[in-house]
Motif scaffolding. Sequence first.
Motif, PDB file in Angstrom:
ATOM      1  N   ILE A 175      30.888  31.939  33.871  1.00 26.14           N
ATOM      2  CA  ILE A 175      31.760  30.660  33.755  1.00 26.14           C
ATOM      3  C   ILE A 175      32.795  30.450  33.056  1.00 26.14           C
ATOM      4  O   ILE A 175      33.852  30.065  33.776  1.00 26.14           O
ATOM      5  CB  ILE A 175      30.660  29.519  33.532  1.00 26.14           C
ATOM      6  N   PRO A 176      32.998  30.888  31.867  1.00 20.54           N
ATOM      7  CA  PRO A 176      34.317  30.843  30.895  1.00 20.54           C
ATOM      8  C   PRO A 176      35.439  31.586  31.708  1.00 20.54           C
ATOM      9  O   PRO A 176      36.396  31.063  32.031  1.00 20.54           O
ATOM     10  CB  PRO A 176      34.069  31.130  29.840  1.00 20.54           C
ATOM     11  N   LEU A 177      35.075  32.618  32.339  1.00 21.80           N
ATOM     12  CA  LEU A 177      36.161  33.577  32.856  1.00 21.80           C
ATOM     13  C   LEU A 177      36.564  32.862  34.481  1.00 21.80           C
ATOM     14  O   LEU A 177      37.600  32.883  34.744  1.00 21.80           O
ATOM     15  CB  LEU A 177      35.509  34.782  33.184  1.00 21.80           C
ATOM     16  N   ARG A 178      35.599  32.544  35.124  1.00 23.14           N
ATOM     17  CA  ARG A 178      35.920  31.706  36.513  1.00 23.14           C
ATOM     18  C   ARG A 178      36.811  30.537  36.102  1.00 23.14           C
ATOM     19  O   ARG A 178      37.649  30.437  36.851  1.00 23.14           O
ATOM     20  CB  ARG A 178      34.580  31.372  36.964  1.00 23.14           C
ATOM     21  N   LEU A 181      39.165  40.741  41.030  1.00 20.91           N
ATOM     22  CA  LEU A 181      38.485  40.526  39.865  1.00 20.91           C
ATOM     23  C   LEU A 181      36.925  40.315  40.022  1.00 20.91           C
ATOM     24  O   LEU A 181      35.903  41.243  39.382  1.00 20.91           O
ATOM     25  CB  LEU A 181      38.975  39.336  39.076  1.00 20.91           C
ATOM     26  N   PRO A 182      36.385  39.355  40.953  1.00 18.26           N
ATOM     27  CA  PRO A 182      35.092  39.251  41.251  1.00 18.26           C
ATOM     28  C   PRO A 182      34.316  40.673  41.564  1.00 18.26           C
ATOM     29  O   PRO A 182      33.079  40.862  41.065  1.00 18.26           O
ATOM     30  CB  PRO A 182      34.811  38.253  42.130  1.00 18.26           C
ATOM     31  N   ALA A 183      34.950  41.362  42.525  1.00 18.71           N
ATOM     32  CA  ALA A 183      34.183  42.678  42.993  1.00 18.71           C
ATOM     33  C   ALA A 183      34.449  43.570  41.875  1.00 18.71           C
ATOM     34  O   ALA A 183      33.292  44.479  41.541  1.00 18.71           O
ATOM     35  CB  ALA A 183      34.961  43.130  44.203  1.00 18.71           C
ATOM     36  N   THR A 184      35.375  43.886  41.128  1.00 17.89           N
ATOM     37  CA  THR A 184      35.316  44.817  40.313  1.00 17.89           C
ATOM     38  C   THR A 184      34.443  44.511  38.951  1.00 17.89           C
ATOM     39  O   THR A 184      33.631  45.300  38.350  1.00 17.89           O
ATOM     40  CB  THR A 184      36.785  45.115  39.563  1.00 17.89           C
ATOM     41  N   TYR A 185      34.310  43.298  38.646  1.00 16.92           N
ATOM     42  CA  TYR A 185      33.387  42.739  37.778  1.00 16.92           C
ATOM     43  C   TYR A 185      32.003  43.205  38.095  1.00 16.92           C
ATOM     44  O   TYR A 185      31.179  43.515  37.155  1.00 16.92           O
ATOM     45  CB  TYR A 185      33.571  41.358  37.350  1.00 16.92           C
ATOM     46  N   ALA A 186      31.698  42.906  39.396  1.00 17.89           N
ATOM     47  CA  ALA A 186      30.280  43.235  39.945  1.00 17.89           C
ATOM     48  C   ALA A 186      29.965  44.710  39.752  1.00 17.89           C
ATOM     49  O   ALA A 186      28.774  45.055  39.456  1.00 17.89           O
ATOM     50  CB  ALA A 186      30.036  42.690  41.222  1.00 17.89           C
ATOM     51  N   GLY A 229      44.997  38.766  30.430  1.00 22.48           N
ATOM     52  CA  GLY A 229      43.895  39.117  29.539  1.00 22.48           C
ATOM     53  C   GLY A 229      43.524  38.455  28.314  1.00 22.48           C
ATOM     54  O   GLY A 229      42.524  37.785  27.988  1.00 22.48           O
ATOM     55  N   GLU A 230      44.679  38.292  27.529  1.00 28.76           N
ATOM     56  CA  GLU A 230      44.672  37.792  26.332  1.00 28.76           C
ATOM     57  C   GLU A 230      44.510  36.142  26.620  1.00 28.76           C
ATOM     58  O   GLU A 230      43.725  35.574  25.781  1.00 28.76           O
ATOM     59  CB  GLU A 230      45.911  37.673  25.476  1.00 28.76           C
ATOM     60  N   ALA A 231      45.210  35.493  27.521  1.00 29.20           N
ATOM     61  CA  ALA A 231      45.055  34.151  27.723  1.00 29.20           C
ATOM     62  C   ALA A 231      43.664  33.902  28.390  1.00 29.20           C
ATOM     63  O   ALA A 231      43.016  32.627  27.765  1.00 29.20           O
ATOM     64  CB  ALA A 231      46.124  33.670  28.875  1.00 29.20           C
ATOM     65  N   LEU A 232      43.226  34.749  29.163  1.00 27.44           N
ATOM     66  CA  LEU A 232      41.591  34.308  29.602  1.00 27.44           C
ATOM     67  C   LEU A 232      40.584  34.416  28.366  1.00 27.44           C
ATOM     68  O   LEU A 232      39.656  33.717  28.315  1.00 27.44           O
ATOM     69  CB  LEU A 232      41.270  35.593  30.668  1.00 27.44           C
ATOM     70  N   ALA A 233      40.988  35.412  27.389  1.00 34.26           N
ATOM     71  CA  ALA A 233      39.888  35.641  26.451  1.00 34.26           C
ATOM     72  C   ALA A 233      39.753  34.767  25.074  1.00 34.26           C
ATOM     73  O   ALA A 233      38.996  34.523  24.424  1.00 34.26           O
ATOM     74  CB  ALA A 233      40.142  37.185  25.822  1.00 34.26           C
TER      75      ALA A 233
END
Length: 312
Positions: free
Chosen positions: A5-8, A59-64, A122-126
């Motif tokens: 959820i936080p990533l989405r 991103l959703p596919a590579t994450y999966a 990536g830094e902004a998301l994390a």
Amino acid sequence: MELPIPLRQGVERLLEKVPLPTLKQAAKTLSDRYRAELRDGRLHMAEQMAVKAYLATRLPATYAAVRAGLDALSEARPDYAPKTLLDIGAGPGTVLWAALDIWPDLQQAVLIEASAAVRRVGEALATEAMTARVAWLAGDVTLDLADLKPAELVTCAYVLDEIGPASLPKLIDRLWHLTDNTLLVVEPGTPAGWQRIVAVRRQLIEAGAHVLAPCPHEAPCPLVPPDWCHFSRRVARSRLHRLAKDADVPWEDEKFIYIAASRQAVAPPQARVIAPPKSGSGKVLLNLCQKDGSADEKLFTKRRRLDWGDSV
């Protein structure tokens, strides 16, 4: 499989004001580059819009796929809980998010990514979502790994397809030397991706590594072209994803292949399901890669609820 959820929510914030026509064009360009496995000296995601297209459509596919590889690793080593992560070719932190979802006590992560645009995203998301200490480093994966410190978990996902074949053995050798415990490599589930993983697997076994997954053995791969080993995860498409790709179906199937190898031997499973099950008349036919190094179909009753990629 869905993003944490936080990533989405972070991705949605980054994409909320992006003009759809611009995103669609960037998504098409990015998709064309990935499908062609272009190695023209340019980064696939050198520009900000390419990164946003990746967030929306890839991103959703590579994450999966990454999560599936890590899940298989965790199944093979239930006692394993790495405290340090080194991710090579990190993208926007896909592996980090998946690893933290499985091992929330991960303490430190070093992420190597050549694209400044990707590192910024990536830094902004994390920033607001992680307790682990995260260091983002600029680096070409074929040149800039000399001064890194080893980690308990080393990962390299969807990277080898961007590297010339002549550079792969040296890179894999370096990754293994940086691995204190376990290495995971994930590639697209294409015949070419499988051939790269077969080469990585062979090199790691020769270096003394123990295969954790997906193979239940360390014999040569029993499959021969035109057959190839790969797996699949079904991924829900967001509304923006469907619009960006002019897609009608609310999901997509991400095909991938991976190898997880460790410095510690474990008892392998008896087999792994390497194709979609075929059902009928109260029975299910499973194509299995088996502990003795063979691959064959076996008939089971439907009470054995096994799916593509499961261990037996």
